[in-house]
Design an enzyme around this catalytic site. Structure first.
Site, PDB file in Angstrom:
ATOM      1  CG  ASP A 161       0.401  -0.760   2.965  1.00  0.00           C
ATOM      2  OD1 ASP A 161       1.013  -0.066   2.614  1.00  0.00           O
ATOM      3  OD2 ASP A 161      -0.542  -0.451   3.773  1.00  0.00           O
TER       4      ASP A 161
ATOM      5  CD  GLU B 212      -0.167  -7.085   3.208  1.00  0.00           C
ATOM      6  OE1 GLU B 212      -0.095  -7.712   4.021  1.00  0.00           O
ATOM      7  OE2 GLU B 212      -0.045  -5.116   2.894  1.00  0.00           O
TER       8      GLU B 212
ATOM      9  CD  GLU C  26       0.542   3.560   4.884  1.00  0.00           C
ATOM     10  OE1 GLU C  26       2.053   4.096   5.316  1.00  0.00           O
ATOM     11  OE2 GLU C  26      -0.661   4.949   5.401  1.00  0.00           O
TER      12      GLU C  26
ATOM     13  CG  HIS D 198       5.795   3.546  12.088  1.00  0.00           C
ATOM     14  ND1 HIS D 198       5.054   2.523  12.666  1.00  0.00           N
ATOM     15  CD2 HIS D 198       5.462   3.583  10.414  1.00  0.00           C
ATOM     16  CE1 HIS D 198       4.724   1.581  10.575  1.00  0.00           C
ATOM     17  NE2 HIS D 198       4.853   2.204  10.246  1.00  0.00           N
TER      18      HIS D 198
ATOM     19  NE  ARG E 233       3.064  10.852   5.856  1.00  0.00           N
ATOM     20  CZ  ARG E 233       3.906  10.211   5.796  1.00  0.00           C
ATOM     21  NH1 ARG E 233       3.433   8.946   5.242  1.00  0.00           N
ATOM     22  NH2 ARG E 233       5.063  10.396   4.412  1.00  0.00           N
TER      23      ARG E 233
ATOM     24  CG  HIS F  28       9.600   6.172  12.301  1.00  0.00           C
ATOM     25  ND1 HIS F  28      10.369   7.003  11.682  1.00  0.00           N
ATOM     26  CD2 HIS F  28       9.242   5.390  11.490  1.00  0.00           C
ATOM     27  CE1 HIS F  28       9.908   7.076   9.953  1.00  0.00           C
ATOM     28  NE2 HIS F  28       9.738   5.400  10.041  1.00  0.00           N
TER      29      HIS F  28
END
Length: 382
Positions: free
Chosen positions: A100, A122, A136, A219, A221, A252
């Site tokens: 994605d 996937e 994503e 991690h 956003r 991260h």
């Protein structure tokens, strides 16, 4: 003799490579295929260890990342460089992408415009919330409109595609290649000089018999800002409540995560702040952890292979199978909920067993072979 199928496999990030490695390695041993591996460079430093660990030979290494670029600029660079690569005169029968990311969307768009059939590994994962996970969820939905083969990891993913009017004959339930990757990695680690306990010691994590370890990663956003702060507050409360509890937190590199976490735990020896982990070290911690806290999609899938409960630091997940079998709990970034669920898993052994010892909903480790067999069948008859 039939000419081998020319299959170009595109990846840009470490999770993509981990999940494509079983397909690449099997395909390179399969006389039915000629495999080309294209690395866009979306993750550069983070992906190198996985390339080396799985011994993947890169045929085309692009460089789409530039400091401070927006998602649109990233997409533009990926489209431009992939188009140039696809115009190099090398014949291609199909393009494969996984997951994605921006790399996946760019690879699918370029292939579509060049009338090359797309295999989406996937396929069908959905949250149906375009902002969670962002970007994503949007990328996945867009790629599903373009793909020729939809390799869905579960029946639920296949149902999502069917509900979106994808033709049933184009959907194939294979399991998730992440299970293949875990099995493969366990073999590689077992044959190596560094076993899991040695890897933990090398990371500075040496636990007594009465101490427990929690793996935590964050991690996404959508968790930047108050979300990360809330997660840090929960970890602090758990450390105060349980002096024998330790956290392994590979932090991260994004300053929105790194600076906040480093500042919060600079004087807390129970919280082991680590550099981003290579894949075998991540699996070593997964094996030794009592439970997992994560907003990562891939770790949600890997946890059931190690029979470890996972607290999902998100408000929704496109992998609801983890919830359906009882292996995961959605806690978001609600400090009180994180603490209460972790406390229950730490103190209630029956509840822990119910969450940990479940049948893996993501397959049996044969996904890569199923994918290659389907492509060979269809492309040799096309």
């Amino acid at each position: 003799m039939t000419a081998p199928i020319q299959l170009s496999i595109i990846f840009g990030t470490r999770p993509e490579l981990i999940k494509l490695a079983p397909v690449i390695l099997l395909g390179q041993q399969d006389p039915r295929f000629q495999i080309e591996v294209i690395f866009t460079g979306q993750h550069v430093e983070l992906v190198r260890d996985a390339i080396d660990f799985f011994k993947i030979k890169i045929d085309q290494h692009l460089k789409i990342m530039h400091p401070g670029q927006s998602l649109n600029q990233l997409l533009i660079h990926a489209l431009t460089q992939l188009e140039h690569t696809f115009n190099n005169g090398h014949p291609r029968d199909a393009i494969m992408v996984q997951g994605d990311t921006t790399t996946v969307l760019a690879g699918a768009l370029v292939a579509f415009h060049m009338k090359l059939p797309i295999a989406h590994v996937e396929a069908g994962l959905r949250s149906y919330d375009l902002l969670h996970p962002y970007p994503e969820e949007g990328n996945r939905q867009l790629v599903s409109r373009l793909a020729r083969w939809h390799f869905a990891p579960t029946q639920l993913s296949a149902n999502n595609l069917l509900n979106e009017k994808i033709q049933p004959e184009d959907i194939f339930i294979t399991g998730n290649t992440v299970v293949d990757a875990v099995y493969l990695a366990k073999e590689f680690i077992q044959a190596s000089n560094l076993q899991p306990t040695q890897r933990l010691s090398a990371l500075g994590i040496a636990l007594n018999a009465d101490e427990k370890l929690i793996l935590i990663t964050a991690h996404r956003r959508e968790n930047f800002g108050e979300g990360i702060l809330n997660i840090c507050r929960a970890v602090k409360q758990l450390c105060e409540r349980y002096p024998n509890l330790h956290f392994a937190w590979p932090v991260h590199l994004n300053p929105a995560v790194h600076d906040v976490v480093s500042d919060a735990f600079k004087d807390m020896p129970q919280v082991h702040l680590l550099q981003p982990l290579d894949y075998p070290n991540l699996l070593a911690i997964l094996q030794h952890a009592h439970l997992i806290m994560t907003d990562s999609g891939g770790i949600q899938e890997e946890s059931p292979s190690y029979q470890k409960p996972v607290l999902i630091l998100r408000t929704t997940t496109e992998r609801p199978e983890v919830l359906d079998v009882g292996a995961g709990v959605l806690v978001g970034t609600d400090t009180e909920l994180i603490v209460s669920e972790a406390t229950r898993l730490l103190e209630d052994t029956a509840y822990y067993a119910k969450r940990a010892y479940v049948k893996n909903p993501f397959g049996d480790g044969t996904a890569a072979q199923q994918i290659l067999d389907r492509l060979a069948l269809d492309l040799h008859h096309s």
